[in-house]
Design an enzyme around this catalytic site. Structure first.
Site, PDB file in Angstrom:
ATOM      1  N   GLY A 167      10.725  -5.480   1.198  1.00 22.82           N
ATOM      2  CA  GLY A 167      10.238  -6.253   0.054  1.00 22.82           C
ATOM      3  C   GLY A 167      11.403  -6.800  -0.748  1.00 22.82           C
ATOM      4  N   GLY A 168      11.126  -6.998  -2.033  1.00 24.31           N
ATOM      5  CA  GLY A 168      12.162  -7.550  -2.911  1.00 24.31           C
ATOM      6  C   GLY A 168      13.375  -6.654  -3.026  1.00 24.31           C
ATOM      7  N   GLY A 175      38.045 -33.980   9.498  1.00 28.11           N
ATOM      8  CA  GLY A 175      37.591 -33.324   8.269  1.00 28.11           C
ATOM      9  C   GLY A 175      37.852 -31.833   8.304  1.00 28.11           C
ATOM     10  CB  ALA A 176      37.646 -29.324  11.012  1.00 30.80           C
TER      11      ALA A 176
HETATM   12  C1  HXC Z   1       5.447   5.349  -3.525  1.00 29.53           C
HETATM   13  C2  HXC Z   1       6.038   5.818  -1.365  1.00 29.53           C
HETATM   14  C3  HXC Z   1       6.481   4.485  -1.175  1.00 29.53           C
HETATM   15  C4  HXC Z   1       6.350   3.595  -2.272  1.00 29.53           C
HETATM   16  C5  HXC Z   1       6.788   5.564   0.651  1.00 29.53           C
HETATM   17  N1  HXC Z   1       6.231   6.440  -0.218  1.00 29.53           N
HETATM   18  N2  HXC Z   1       6.921   4.367   0.091  1.00 29.53           N
HETATM   19  N3  HXC Z   1       5.520   6.247  -2.521  1.00 29.53           N
HETATM   20  N4  HXC Z   1       5.850   4.061  -3.425  1.00 29.53           N
HETATM   21  N5  HXC Z   1       6.746   2.328  -2.191  1.00 29.53           N
HETATM   22  C6  HXC Z   1       5.957   7.816   0.015  1.00 29.53           C
HETATM   23  C7  HXC Z   1       4.810   7.997   1.000  1.00 29.53           C
HETATM   24  O1  HXC Z   1       3.573   7.888   0.344  1.00 29.53           O
HETATM   25  C8  HXC Z   1       5.073   9.404   1.478  1.00 29.53           C
HETATM   26  O2  HXC Z   1       4.619  10.278   0.465  1.00 29.53           O
HETATM   27  C9  HXC Z   1       6.573   9.497   1.507  1.00 29.53           C
HETATM   28  O3  HXC Z   1       7.038   8.456   0.645  1.00 29.53           O
HETATM   29  C10 HXC Z   1       7.175   9.255   2.861  1.00 29.53           C
HETATM   30  O4  HXC Z   1       6.615   8.084   3.417  1.00 29.53           O
HETATM   31  P1  HXC Z   1       6.026   8.004   4.904  1.00 29.53           P
HETATM   32  O5  HXC Z   1       5.170   6.819   4.980  1.00 29.53           O
HETATM   33  O6  HXC Z   1       5.438   9.316   5.267  1.00 29.53           O
HETATM   34  O7  HXC Z   1       7.361   7.796   5.755  1.00 29.53           O
HETATM   35  P2  HXC Z   1       7.557   6.924   7.046  1.00 29.53           P
HETATM   36  O8  HXC Z   1       6.473   7.175   8.029  1.00 29.53           O
HETATM   37  O9  HXC Z   1       8.950   7.168   7.485  1.00 29.53           O
HETATM   38  O10 HXC Z   1       7.417   5.419   6.585  1.00 29.53           O
HETATM   39  C11 HXC Z   1       8.366   4.858   5.712  1.00 29.53           C
HETATM   40  C12 HXC Z   1       7.888   3.484   5.194  1.00 29.53           C
HETATM   41  C13 HXC Z   1       6.482   3.608   4.632  1.00 29.53           C
HETATM   42  C14 HXC Z   1       7.953   2.486   6.348  1.00 29.53           C
HETATM   43  C15 HXC Z   1       8.895   3.035   4.137  1.00 29.53           C
HETATM   44  O11 HXC Z   1       6.414   4.699   3.743  1.00 29.53           O
HETATM   45  C16 HXC Z   1       6.031   2.384   3.928  1.00 29.53           C
HETATM   46  O12 HXC Z   1       5.633   1.415   4.551  1.00 29.53           O
HETATM   47  N6  HXC Z   1       6.062   2.462   2.602  1.00 29.53           N
HETATM   48  C17 HXC Z   1       5.622   1.373   1.768  1.00 29.53           C
HETATM   49  C18 HXC Z   1       6.598   0.264   1.794  1.00 29.53           C
HETATM   50  C19 HXC Z   1       6.230  -0.783   0.814  1.00 29.53           C
HETATM   51  O13 HXC Z   1       5.298  -1.531   1.059  1.00 29.53           O
HETATM   52  N7  HXC Z   1       6.884  -0.702  -0.324  1.00 29.53           N
HETATM   53  C20 HXC Z   1       6.610  -1.571  -1.436  1.00 29.53           C
HETATM   54  C21 HXC Z   1       7.366  -2.797  -1.113  1.00 29.53           C
HETATM   55  S1  HXC Z   1       7.151  -3.960  -2.350  1.00 29.53           S
HETATM   56  P3  HXC Z   1       4.026  11.727   0.781  1.00 29.53           P
HETATM   57  O14 HXC Z   1       3.530  12.227  -0.530  1.00 29.53           O
HETATM   58  O15 HXC Z   1       2.970  11.563   1.809  1.00 29.53           O
HETATM   59  O16 HXC Z   1       5.180  12.495   1.290  1.00 29.53           O
HETATM   60  C22 HXC Z   1       8.527  -3.801  -3.151  1.00 29.53           C
HETATM   61  C23 HXC Z   1       8.651  -4.807  -4.189  1.00 29.53           C
HETATM   62  C24 HXC Z   1      10.010  -4.761  -4.729  1.00 29.53           C
HETATM   63  O17 HXC Z   1       9.318  -2.987  -2.927  1.00 29.53           O
HETATM   64  C25 HXC Z   1      10.206  -5.979  -5.524  1.00 29.53           C
HETATM   65  C26 HXC Z   1      11.530  -5.950  -6.175  1.00 29.53           C
HETATM   66  C27 HXC Z   1      11.730  -7.222  -6.925  1.00 29.53           C
END
Ligand code: HXC
Length: 547
Positions: free
Chosen positions: A200-201, A435-436
């Site tokens: 993401g971001g 030019g290069a």
């Molecule tokens: C809260 C999160 C989290 C998140 C993971 N966890 N991402 N909790 N917010 N963004 C938590 C899970 O719920 C889980 O909690 C623990 O972390 C481990 O994650 P798993 O999924 O079990 O691990 P894994 O299978 O290795 O997968 C990793 C992952 C996946 C690929 C990163 O967790 C995932 O897809 N997470 C979401 C990614 C995402 O969409 N993030 C938001 C992006 S938007 P428990 O309690 O079960 O242990 C963003 C915007 C930013 O970031 C903008 C900035 C400007």
């Protein structure tokens, strides 16, 4: 007060012996005061990181823990943590029960090769290393302190991104980090190490820093993941292909260094740090060398013999020129037609930019222009002099290049060279056409000392191209069987007159044509002459915008 001064005596065993009528010599045993016991308990629990099963899952993925990563990076015993006990204040979506001290990121200061750096390391075992308000506050405080103390910032990223339970607060946290990445750009070096997901971001913080490291098979960076890509465009792609280390090292250019393992990654970070100053107000660290300054380089003589169209890897030339043959190449897998990186000459750090005839004949294209321009802006910000090695036949032709914006991207290279106020020395090895030639730190673009080998061909264009324009009628009118001989003759005449360094040297656009084997000695001496160079504006910060 008297209690504080007395050694407390353990009562249990002594009392039992007394009751049994035995004469006792009571042992003095220190009782740990309650406050100290509690402190140690809290510290140990906080330092342990996430729950054991999450640590086991982290290990099962072949990843180190956040603390182990710091240990690999810093000199032993040098890490001073701050903010260990901070935790999230969010209570929504059941997150209250999951609060862990530290809030998923370790922040502090440690010595890397004996010099201080600010380091944060995200802990995936705590809420997936996700970034909530407190997590962000810890990072931004660290960055502010690093900028005040004028020391580099190294981020180790392993995170699920914005903490979903904290909503916009976590997005704002990212905003505050991006703001500081930019504000401190060009003031202190900023390095990002991606050792897990970065989605993401969240990807934009590393992208705003000076150097990005990734590890094969562990690191992923993407704005939208495979599932969103499939839903939006129908394309099916896995994590590694979409945003793995080699994708970003060779295709997107986001990643500057790829490591085979985490320990290898931290070793590479330390190597890079050994070339960098702590901040823009310092010189880069010099290093004594036993390598003779006057070491002859026979390979440079060989360049004068070979056919100008014959490819060779410019890395060999850089390797021979540099102290102890040490060259740290940056962006090794990206835009291979230009090579950039760090060397030392006579002990002083120098940034090298070199056309690489082994790829696309060393021609400049969009990616090469971006790669070189960004590197030049980095070294200029951090007082690192520039050596440019030129062997360039021109700009890479084609509709894709024109429509892709070679004019706009090529202009970045011109801008970066002209803007750079650090000492700039150029050595033309072979071709420098059109030019290069101008772009590659030519004299009139601000090159301080411009050398050339006797083999150099400095001209508006290559002899074969030039004669097709100058003598098109004569060539057309010649008999078919005589045409090639005529072309060879005309090209030689053109070459003798224009495609040599002598006309350019007579105009002063080349300062000296040098003895090839003595190139190292000449370059070291020339950089010494320029060591005190100061230009008005030389200490104005430009920042290192991601080009
Ligand atoms: C809260 C999160 C989290 C998140 C993971 N966890 N991402 N909790 N917010 N963004 C938590 C899970 O719920 C889980 O909690 C623990 O972390 C481990 O994650 P798993 O999924 O079990 O691990 P894994 O299978 O290795 O997968 C990793 C992952 C996946 C690929 C990163 O967790 C995932 O897809 N997470 C979401 C990614 C995402 O969409 N993030 C938001 C992006 S938007 P428990 O309690 O079960 O242990 C963003 C915007 C930013 O970031 C903008 C900035 C400007």
């Amino acid at each position: 007060m008297a209690d504080l001064m007395e050694d407390p005596i353990a009562g249990g065993a002594a009392a039992a012996q007394q009751a049994a009528g035995k004469k006792t010599h009571p042992k003095k045993v220190r009782v740990v005061p309650e406050s100290l016991r509690k402190y140690r308990e809290i510290q140990a629990a906080a330092e342990a990181g996430g729950p054991p099963e999450k640590i086991a899952a982290q290990k099962a993925k072949g990843k180190l823990t956040a603390r182990e990563r710091i240990a690999y990076l810093v000199d032993e015993g040098s890490f001073q943590e701050i903010g260990l006990l901070m935790e999230s204040r969010c209570t929504d979506f059941g997150i209250k029960d999951k609060h862990i001290k530290g809030d998923g990121v370790i922040t502090g200061f440690g010595k890397v090769n004996g010099r201080l750096a600010a380091i944060f390391s995200e802990d995936f075992t705590q809420l997936g290393g996700s970034l909530g308000r407190t997590h962000a506050d810890k990072i931004t405080r660290l960055m502010d302190m690093a900028a005040d103390a004028r020391i580099p910032v190294i981020g180790i990223l392993d995170s699920g991104g914005a903490r979903i339970q904290e909503g916009v607060d976590s997005l704002d946290g990212y905003g505050e980090i991006f703001y500081r990445n930019t504000k401190y750009s060009g003031i202190v070096p900023q390095i990002s190490i991606i050792v897990g997901p970065c989605a993401g971001g969240a990807v934009y913080s590393p992208a705003l820093t000076d150097f990005v490291f990734m590890v094969k098979g562990l690191s992923n960076m993407f704005v939208t993941g495979p599932e969103v890509v499939k839903a939006a465009t129908g394309e099916e792609v896995d994590f590694e292909t979409l945003g793995g280390s080699m994708t970003h090292a060779s295709k997107s250019g986001v990643c500057h260094f790829v490591a085979n393992s985490e320990p290898d990654c931290y070793r590479q970070v330390k190597e890079l740090m050994s070339f960098l100053p702590q901040n823009r107000f310092e010189a880069a660290p010099a290093l004594d060398t036993k390598d003779s300054e006057d070491r002859k380089i026979p390979l440079m003589e060989k360049l004068c013999e070979v056919d100008p169209r014959k490819p060779y890897r410019v890395n060999h030339i850089i390797w021979w020129l540099s102290d102890d043959h040490k060259f740290l190449e940056v962006h090794h897998d990206y835009a291979k037609n230009i090579v950039v990186g760090f060397i030392r000459l006579g002990g002083q750090v120098v940034g090298v930019i070199a056309n690489n005839p082994a790829h696309m004949a060393g021609a400049l294209d969009i990616n090469a222009s971006d790669k070189a321009a960004r590197f030049i802006r980095f070294v200029n910000n951090f007082n690192i002099p520039i050596l440019t090695l030129v062997d360039v036949p021109g700009y890479w032709p084609g509709v894709a290049q024109e429509h892709g914006g070679i004019i706009r991207h090529g202009a970045k290279l011109l801008y970066a060279y002209a803007e750079a106020s650090v000492p700039k020395i150029t050595l033309v090895l072979r071709k420098a056409y059109g030019g290069a030639y101008i772009a590659m730190s030519s004299k009139l673009m601000g090159g301080d000392i411009n050398f050339s080998l006797p083999s150099a061909e400095i001209a508006v264009m290559g002899p074969r191209g030039a004669i097709e324009i100058l003598y098109s009628r004569q060539i057309k009118e010649a008999k078919e069987e005589d045409r090639e001989a005529l072309r060879v003759k005309l090209a030689k005449e053109y070459s003798d007159k224009f495609a040599s360094p002598y006309q350019t040297a007579s105009m002063g656009s080349i300062d000296e044509v040098i003895e090839p084997a003595r190139a190292r000695a000449r370059l070291i001496a020339a950089f010494r002459v320029l060591a005190g160079k100061r230009r008005p504006g030389a200490h104005e910060r430009t920042g290192n915008i991601p080009l």
